[in-house]
Design a protein around this motif. Sequence first.
Motif, PDB file in Angstrom:
ATOM      1  N   ALA A  45     -17.147  15.859  50.319  1.00  0.00           N
ATOM      2  CA  ALA A  45     -16.026  14.969  50.039  1.00  0.00           C
ATOM      3  C   ALA A  45     -14.977  15.726  49.239  1.00  0.00           C
ATOM      4  CB  ALA A  45     -16.472  13.735  49.256  1.00  0.00           C
ATOM      5  N   VAL A  46     -13.719  15.453  49.539  1.00  0.00           N
ATOM      6  CA  VAL A  46     -12.612  15.987  48.746  1.00  0.00           C
ATOM      7  C   VAL A  46     -12.497  15.096  47.515  1.00  0.00           C
ATOM      8  CG1 VAL A  46     -10.129  16.410  48.668  1.00  0.00           C
ATOM      9  CG2 VAL A  46     -11.418  16.895  50.770  1.00  0.00           C
ATOM     10  N   VAL A  47     -12.699  15.686  46.339  1.00  0.00           N
ATOM     11  CA  VAL A  47     -12.690  14.907  45.106  1.00  0.00           C
ATOM     12  C   VAL A  47     -11.402  15.068  44.307  1.00  0.00           C
ATOM     13  CG1 VAL A  47     -15.201  14.836  44.928  1.00  0.00           C
ATOM     14  CG2 VAL A  47     -13.943  16.706  43.847  1.00  0.00           C
TER      15      VAL A  47
ATOM     16  N   SER B  49     -27.163   8.870  42.080  1.00  0.00           N
ATOM     17  CA  SER B  49     -26.706   8.252  40.832  1.00  0.00           C
ATOM     18  C   SER B  49     -26.106   9.302  39.893  1.00  0.00           C
ATOM     19  CB  SER B  49     -27.855   7.520  40.141  1.00  0.00           C
ATOM     20  OG  SER B  49     -28.917   8.422  39.857  1.00  0.00           O
ATOM     21  N   TYR B  50     -26.654  10.515  39.900  1.00  0.00           N
ATOM     22  CA  TYR B  50     -26.116  11.576  39.056  1.00  0.00           C
ATOM     23  C   TYR B  50     -24.741  12.022  39.557  1.00  0.00           C
ATOM     24  CZ  TYR B  50     -25.449  15.986  36.655  1.00  0.00           C
ATOM     25  OH  TYR B  50     -24.916  17.004  35.908  1.00  0.00           O
ATOM     26  N   VAL B  51     -24.590  12.161  40.861  1.00  0.00           N
ATOM     27  CA  VAL B  51     -23.293  12.556  41.429  1.00  0.00           C
ATOM     28  C   VAL B  51     -22.245  11.507  41.074  1.00  0.00           C
ATOM     29  CG1 VAL B  51     -22.038  13.062  43.553  1.00  0.00           C
ATOM     30  CG2 VAL B  51     -24.381  13.904  43.262  1.00  0.00           C
ATOM     31  N   THR B  52     -22.592  10.233  41.195  1.00  0.00           N
ATOM     32  CA  THR B  52     -21.673   9.159  40.802  1.00  0.00           C
ATOM     33  C   THR B  52     -21.317   9.281  39.326  1.00  0.00           C
ATOM     34  OG1 THR B  52     -22.590   7.678  42.478  1.00  0.00           O
ATOM     35  CG2 THR B  52     -21.369   6.653  40.674  1.00  0.00           C
ATOM     36  N   HIS B  53     -22.302   9.531  38.502  1.00  0.00           N
ATOM     37  CA  HIS B  53     -22.077   9.705  37.055  1.00  0.00           C
ATOM     38  C   HIS B  53     -21.095  10.848  36.784  1.00  0.00           C
ATOM     39  CE1 HIS B  53     -22.845  10.477  32.813  1.00  0.00           C
ATOM     40  NE2 HIS B  53     -23.158  11.721  33.144  1.00  0.00           N
ATOM     41  N   VAL B  54     -21.284  11.980  37.457  1.00  0.00           N
ATOM     42  CA  VAL B  54     -20.398  13.134  37.255  1.00  0.00           C
ATOM     43  C   VAL B  54     -18.970  12.771  37.644  1.00  0.00           C
ATOM     44  CG1 VAL B  54     -19.841  15.476  38.055  1.00  0.00           C
ATOM     45  CG2 VAL B  54     -22.205  14.866  37.509  1.00  0.00           C
ATOM     46  N   PHE B  55     -18.799  12.136  38.792  1.00  0.00           N
ATOM     47  CA  PHE B  55     -17.448  11.759  39.237  1.00  0.00           C
ATOM     48  C   PHE B  55     -16.797  10.801  38.248  1.00  0.00           C
ATOM     49  CE2 PHE B  55     -18.551  12.516  44.014  1.00  0.00           C
ATOM     50  CZ  PHE B  55     -18.569  13.877  43.787  1.00  0.00           C
TER      51      PHE B  55
ATOM     52  N   GLU C 177     -14.896   3.823  43.289  1.00  0.00           N
ATOM     53  CA  GLU C 177     -14.348   5.059  43.869  1.00  0.00           C
ATOM     54  C   GLU C 177     -15.359   6.196  43.752  1.00  0.00           C
ATOM     55  OE1 GLU C 177     -11.518   7.703  45.673  1.00  0.00           O
ATOM     56  OE2 GLU C 177     -11.962   5.569  45.777  1.00  0.00           O
ATOM     57  N   ALA C 178     -16.029   6.300  42.618  1.00  0.00           N
ATOM     58  CA  ALA C 178     -17.042   7.338  42.431  1.00  0.00           C
ATOM     59  C   ALA C 178     -18.180   7.155  43.432  1.00  0.00           C
ATOM     60  CB  ALA C 178     -17.571   7.305  40.999  1.00  0.00           C
ATOM     61  N   GLU C 179     -18.591   5.915  43.665  1.00  0.00           N
ATOM     62  CA  GLU C 179     -19.656   5.647  44.639  1.00  0.00           C
ATOM     63  C   GLU C 179     -19.201   5.940  46.056  1.00  0.00           C
ATOM     64  OE1 GLU C 179     -20.895   1.646  43.763  1.00  0.00           O
ATOM     65  OE2 GLU C 179     -22.204   2.323  42.123  1.00  0.00           O
ATOM     66  N   ARG C 180     -17.937   5.633  46.377  1.00  0.00           N
ATOM     67  CA  ARG C 180     -17.407   5.923  47.712  1.00  0.00           C
ATOM     68  C   ARG C 180     -17.441   7.432  47.975  1.00  0.00           C
ATOM     69  NH1 ARG C 180     -13.263   7.887  50.240  1.00  0.00           N
ATOM     70  NH2 ARG C 180     -12.039   8.287  48.382  1.00  0.00           N
ATOM     71  N   LEU C 181     -17.001   8.227  46.999  1.00  0.00           N
ATOM     72  CA  LEU C 181     -17.020   9.683  47.153  1.00  0.00           C
ATOM     73  C   LEU C 181     -18.445  10.222  47.223  1.00  0.00           C
ATOM     74  CD1 LEU C 181     -14.100  10.662  44.764  1.00  0.00           C
ATOM     75  CD2 LEU C 181     -14.148  10.885  47.256  1.00  0.00           C
ATOM     76  N   MET C 182     -19.338   9.669  46.393  1.00  0.00           N
ATOM     77  CA  MET C 182     -20.730  10.101  46.422  1.00  0.00           C
ATOM     78  C   MET C 182     -21.344   9.826  47.787  1.00  0.00           C
ATOM     79  SD  MET C 182     -23.927   8.531  46.499  1.00  0.00           S
ATOM     80  CE  MET C 182     -23.632   6.922  45.809  1.00  0.00           C
ATOM     81  N   LEU C 183     -21.051   8.652  48.376  1.00  0.00           N
ATOM     82  CA  LEU C 183     -21.591   8.324  49.697  1.00  0.00           C
ATOM     83  C   LEU C 183     -21.023   9.238  50.775  1.00  0.00           C
ATOM     84  CD1 LEU C 183     -21.766   4.440  49.496  1.00  0.00           C
ATOM     85  CD2 LEU C 183     -23.689   6.053  49.651  1.00  0.00           C
ATOM     86  N   ALA C 184     -19.768   9.638  50.627  1.00  0.00           N
ATOM     87  CA  ALA C 184     -19.190  10.604  51.575  1.00  0.00           C
ATOM     88  C   ALA C 184     -19.926  11.938  51.467  1.00  0.00           C
ATOM     89  CB  ALA C 184     -17.692  10.777  51.321  1.00  0.00           C
TER      90      ALA C 184
END
Length: 99
Positions: free
Chosen positions: A68-70, A38-44, A54-61
Motif C-alpha cells: 500500500a502507498v502510505v 493489528s501492529y501494522v494498524t498501530h504503526v500507521f 484509514e489505518a485499517e484500510r491501508l493495513m488491509l491493502a
Amino acid sequence: MTPVAAPTVDREVDIAERIDPARPWQTVVWDDPVNLMSYVTHVFREYFGLPRAEAERLMLAVHNEGHAVVAQGAREQMELHAQAMHDYGLWATVRQEPS
C-alpha cells in the motif's frame, strides 16, 4: 605495451526508466509474514497520525494486495518515512509515482 580498448557505451536510454521531477514520490509498505495486522494498524496510526479507519484500510491493502502507498510527496520526505517504517520493523520502499 598493449593498448587498452575504450569501453563501449550504450547511448540508448529507456524513457520509462528516466526520473521525471514533476511526478511525486511514494512510500510503499509491503506485506510480510512477521508483523500482525493489528501492529501494522498501530504503526500507521502512531507514525502517520491516521484515524483508525484509514489505518485499517491501508493495513488491509498491505495484507490483501501485498502493498500500500502510505505517503506521497518529496523524495527526501518519503525516504524518511521508509526509514521510520524500517525502524518499526515494517518492509517499506520508495518509488516515483507510476505514470
